[in-house]
Structure formats: C-alpha cells, structure tokens
Design a protein around this motif. Structure first.
Motif, PDB file in Angstrom:
ATOM      1  N   ALA A  30     -14.737   2.633  10.162  1.00 33.67           N
ATOM      2  CA  ALA A  30     -15.052   4.062  10.115  1.00 33.67           C
ATOM      3  C   ALA A  30     -15.453   4.627  11.469  1.00 33.67           C
ATOM      4  O   ALA A  30     -15.464   5.850  11.643  1.00 33.67           O
ATOM      5  CB  ALA A  30     -16.179   4.310   9.106  1.00 33.67           C
ATOM      6  N   TYR A  31     -15.775   3.783  12.434  1.00 37.12           N
ATOM      7  CA  TYR A  31     -16.353   4.289  13.687  1.00 37.12           C
ATOM      8  C   TYR A  31     -15.462   5.317  14.391  1.00 37.12           C
ATOM      9  O   TYR A  31     -15.964   6.380  14.795  1.00 37.12           O
ATOM     10  CB  TYR A  31     -16.683   3.134  14.633  1.00 37.12           C
ATOM     11  CG  TYR A  31     -17.404   3.594  15.875  1.00 37.12           C
ATOM     12  CD1 TYR A  31     -18.753   3.926  15.824  1.00 37.12           C
ATOM     13  CD2 TYR A  31     -16.739   3.733  17.086  1.00 37.12           C
ATOM     14  CE1 TYR A  31     -19.420   4.384  16.951  1.00 37.12           C
ATOM     15  CE2 TYR A  31     -17.394   4.180  18.215  1.00 37.12           C
ATOM     16  CZ  TYR A  31     -18.737   4.508  18.147  1.00 37.12           C
ATOM     17  OH  TYR A  31     -19.386   4.966  19.261  1.00 37.12           O
ATOM     18  N   PRO A  32     -14.158   5.069  14.570  1.00 32.25           N
ATOM     19  CA  PRO A  32     -13.331   6.092  15.240  1.00 32.25           C
ATOM     20  C   PRO A  32     -13.314   7.422  14.481  1.00 32.25           C
ATOM     21  O   PRO A  32     -13.259   8.489  15.105  1.00 32.25           O
ATOM     22  CB  PRO A  32     -11.929   5.455  15.278  1.00 32.25           C
ATOM     23  CG  PRO A  32     -12.175   3.994  15.151  1.00 32.25           C
ATOM     24  CD  PRO A  32     -13.374   3.860  14.268  1.00 32.25           C
ATOM     25  N   ILE A  33     -13.376   7.357  13.149  1.00 28.72           N
ATOM     26  CA  ILE A  33     -13.382   8.587  12.357  1.00 28.72           C
ATOM     27  C   ILE A  33     -14.685   9.348  12.582  1.00 28.72           C
ATOM     28  O   ILE A  33     -14.697  10.575  12.733  1.00 28.72           O
ATOM     29  CB  ILE A  33     -13.187   8.263  10.868  1.00 28.72           C
ATOM     30  CG1 ILE A  33     -11.871   7.515  10.657  1.00 28.72           C
ATOM     31  CG2 ILE A  33     -13.217   9.543  10.021  1.00 28.72           C
ATOM     32  CD1 ILE A  33     -11.667   6.998   9.254  1.00 28.72           C
ATOM     33  N   MET A  48     -14.529  11.913   5.750  1.00 26.87           N
ATOM     34  CA  MET A  48     -15.369  10.810   5.297  1.00 26.87           C
ATOM     35  C   MET A  48     -14.690   9.975   4.210  1.00 26.87           C
ATOM     36  O   MET A  48     -15.142   8.863   3.933  1.00 26.87           O
ATOM     37  CB  MET A  48     -16.699  11.357   4.778  1.00 26.87           C
ATOM     38  CG  MET A  48     -17.510  12.100   5.829  1.00 26.87           C
ATOM     39  SD  MET A  48     -17.947  11.079   7.250  1.00 26.87           S
ATOM     40  CE  MET A  48     -19.246  10.066   6.548  1.00 26.87           C
ATOM     41  N   ILE A  49     -13.627  10.498   3.606  1.00 29.05           N
ATOM     42  CA  ILE A  49     -12.925   9.707   2.574  1.00 29.05           C
ATOM     43  C   ILE A  49     -12.259   8.479   3.190  1.00 29.05           C
ATOM     44  O   ILE A  49     -12.500   7.347   2.740  1.00 29.05           O
ATOM     45  CB  ILE A  49     -11.910  10.576   1.806  1.00 29.05           C
ATOM     46  CG1 ILE A  49     -12.656  11.663   1.019  1.00 29.05           C
ATOM     47  CG2 ILE A  49     -11.071   9.717   0.869  1.00 29.05           C
ATOM     48  CD1 ILE A  49     -11.744  12.630   0.287  1.00 29.05           C
ATOM     49  N   PRO A  50     -11.412   8.634   4.246  1.00 28.83           N
ATOM     50  CA  PRO A  50     -10.879   7.414   4.870  1.00 28.83           C
ATOM     51  C   PRO A  50     -11.969   6.568   5.503  1.00 28.83           C
ATOM     52  O   PRO A  50     -11.859   5.332   5.540  1.00 28.83           O
ATOM     53  CB  PRO A  50      -9.893   7.941   5.918  1.00 28.83           C
ATOM     54  CG  PRO A  50     -10.280   9.359   6.157  1.00 28.83           C
ATOM     55  CD  PRO A  50     -10.824   9.849   4.858  1.00 28.83           C
ATOM     56  N   ALA A  51     -13.043   7.198   5.998  1.00 20.98           N
ATOM     57  CA  ALA A  51     -14.149   6.426   6.568  1.00 20.98           C
ATOM     58  C   ALA A  51     -14.813   5.562   5.498  1.00 20.98           C
ATOM     59  O   ALA A  51     -15.179   4.414   5.753  1.00 20.98           O
ATOM     60  CB  ALA A  51     -15.173   7.376   7.199  1.00 20.98           C
ATOM     61  N   PHE A  52     -14.952   6.103   4.297  1.00 23.58           N
ATOM     62  CA  PHE A  52     -15.576   5.363   3.195  1.00 23.58           C
ATOM     63  C   PHE A  52     -14.792   4.098   2.874  1.00 23.58           C
ATOM     64  O   PHE A  52     -15.352   3.010   2.724  1.00 23.58           O
ATOM     65  CB  PHE A  52     -15.669   6.262   1.963  1.00 23.58           C
ATOM     66  CG  PHE A  52     -16.226   5.596   0.742  1.00 23.58           C
ATOM     67  CD1 PHE A  52     -17.592   5.463   0.571  1.00 23.58           C
ATOM     68  CD2 PHE A  52     -15.388   5.080  -0.231  1.00 23.58           C
ATOM     69  CE1 PHE A  52     -18.114   4.846  -0.551  1.00 23.58           C
ATOM     70  CE2 PHE A  52     -15.889   4.456  -1.361  1.00 23.58           C
ATOM     71  CZ  PHE A  52     -17.263   4.339  -1.519  1.00 23.58           C
ATOM     72  N   TYR A  53     -13.481   4.234   2.773  1.00 25.50           N
ATOM     73  CA  TYR A  53     -12.658   3.088   2.384  1.00 25.50           C
ATOM     74  C   TYR A  53     -12.363   2.153   3.557  1.00 25.50           C
ATOM     75  O   TYR A  53     -11.946   1.015   3.340  1.00 25.50           O
ATOM     76  CB  TYR A  53     -11.356   3.578   1.742  1.00 25.50           C
ATOM     77  CG  TYR A  53     -11.596   4.250   0.419  1.00 25.50           C
ATOM     78  CD1 TYR A  53     -11.935   3.514  -0.707  1.00 25.50           C
ATOM     79  CD2 TYR A  53     -11.527   5.633   0.293  1.00 25.50           C
ATOM     80  CE1 TYR A  53     -12.186   4.129  -1.924  1.00 25.50           C
ATOM     81  CE2 TYR A  53     -11.770   6.253  -0.924  1.00 25.50           C
ATOM     82  CZ  TYR A  53     -12.100   5.503  -2.024  1.00 25.50           C
ATOM     83  OH  TYR A  53     -12.352   6.107  -3.237  1.00 25.50           O
TER      84      TYR A  53
END
Length: 220
Positions: A179-182, A168-173
């Motif tokens: 963020a959808y693929p994550i 969720m950290i890369p999704a947040f940024y």
C-alpha cells in the motif's frame, strides 16, 4: 481579454486566498480554464463573471476595473457589499460555498475540508494496519468506502477531492507493504489540491525505493 483584466483576476484570487484549483472547484470548471483567464488566453463568460463577483464580494464593475489596486479581501467585502448586492442578481446560479461554512475564511474552509478528508482516510488506514480489523472488514471494505464517499459529498460537499478515498481500496487489498506507493500518491495529491504544492511534493515519490529497501532489510 486584455492583460490588465487578466492580472486583476490573478490579484483578486490571491487576495482571497484561493489557488487556481480551489477557485476552479468553486466555479465548477477546470483549473486549465482559470489558468487561461489569468494568461489572457480566454475570457470568463457572463455566468462565471457573476460567480466571481459573488465569491469576492465585489460588483461586476469592480471585478473588471483595472486602474485601481486590489484591496484586501476583508476591506473589499466591507466597502463593496452594497454595490455587490445591487449589481449581482439575487437569483440564479450560486457559487459552491459549503453550507454552514460561508462565514469562514477560505483558508479555514480548506482546513476543515482537509481535516474531514484526512479523518476518513485515517479511518480506512486503521483497517489496513490493524490485522483484526483487516480480517473483519475484508468483505465490506469496498461498499463502506463508497458510503464514506457519499457522506463526504452529500453532507460536506467534498465530492472533490473526496474521491481520493477510493485509492484506499487497492491499498487495503495490497497490504501494508504494497500500500505504501498508493499512500504516497494520496499524500501528494492532497498537498497539490489543498496547498498547491505539486512542487516540491513530488519528492515524496523518492521515498518509495527507500521504503522497500528498508522493508527488505527488516524482513517485513
């Protein structure tokens, strides 16, 4: 290890409601090791045999018995408890049953664990999709994620797959669109780890190009 014992290990695992991934996590080994046992390519060592007997609530003799059919998990636990208690030593390594949930069935334990992890992921997701929260959490989202992971691990023994919260950290940024693929990857791994549905869960990845096509069309 002969094929009869390998087949019995498969039957016992399924009767007790474990996937290979779940059993491996309980024993602290890799899923590949469990798979090799069940294909008769290798044998469990003594420690793992003891842990298997404890986990299935049967004696070591019954664990390796190949001439009798496997009973249901409930009947086995009731009928074999005295033998198990006398065969397996009370001290030594123990299996990774979560504290406070040993009286629950494996399916219920999995449900509780999945619910806790989903709650943590949804909490993080709120900080991604709600702009005021996103701005507020920008400076501390990463250390807060590490704290969530430590809580899941220390309090609920969810070191695995609790590490998914770090996705969720890369999704947040990346923002909502990026963020959808994550998020799809997280859902795919959850279905694989908890439901052993690697197939057909991979179909989720086919929604990624559809999502971005809709995003372009709707201009968001």
């Amino acid at each position: 290890m002969n094929i009869e014992i390998a087949n019995r290990l498969v039957q016992l695992r399924k009767k007790n409601g474990f996937s290979q991934e779940e059993l491996a996590a309980r024993l602290g080994i890799s899923r590949q090791a469990v798979s090799k046992w069940e294909r008769a390519e290798s044998s469990p060592d003594t420690d793992n045999l003891i842990l298997l007997a404890r986990l299935y609530h049967i004696s070591l003799d019954d664990l390796l018995k190949t001439d009798d059919p496997v009973e249901s998990a409930q009947n086995t636990a009731q009928s074999e408890a005295p033998n198990w208690a006398s065969t397996v030593p009370p001290s030594g390594p123990v299996d990774n049953v979560q504290p406070g949930t040993s009286e629950f069935s494996p399916a219920l334990q999995n449900f509780i664990a999945a619910a806790l992890l989903l709650a943590a992921l949804l909490l993080q997701l709120l900080f991604i999709v709600i702009p005021p929260l996103n701005s507020l959490a920008e400076s501390f989202f990463s250390p807060a994620t590490a704290l969530i992971y430590l809580i899941l691990g220390c309090c609920f023994h969810l070191w695995h797959p609790g590490w998914l919260v770090f996705f969720m950290i890369p999704a947040f940024y990346a923002g909502i669109t990026g963020a959808y693929p994550i998020l799809v990857t997280i859902l795919f791994l959850l279905l694989g780890f908890y439901r052993d549905k690697w197939h057909p869960a991979w179909i989720l990845f086919t929604t990624i190009p559809i999502f971005y096509k809709l995003a372009d069309y709707l201009h968001f």
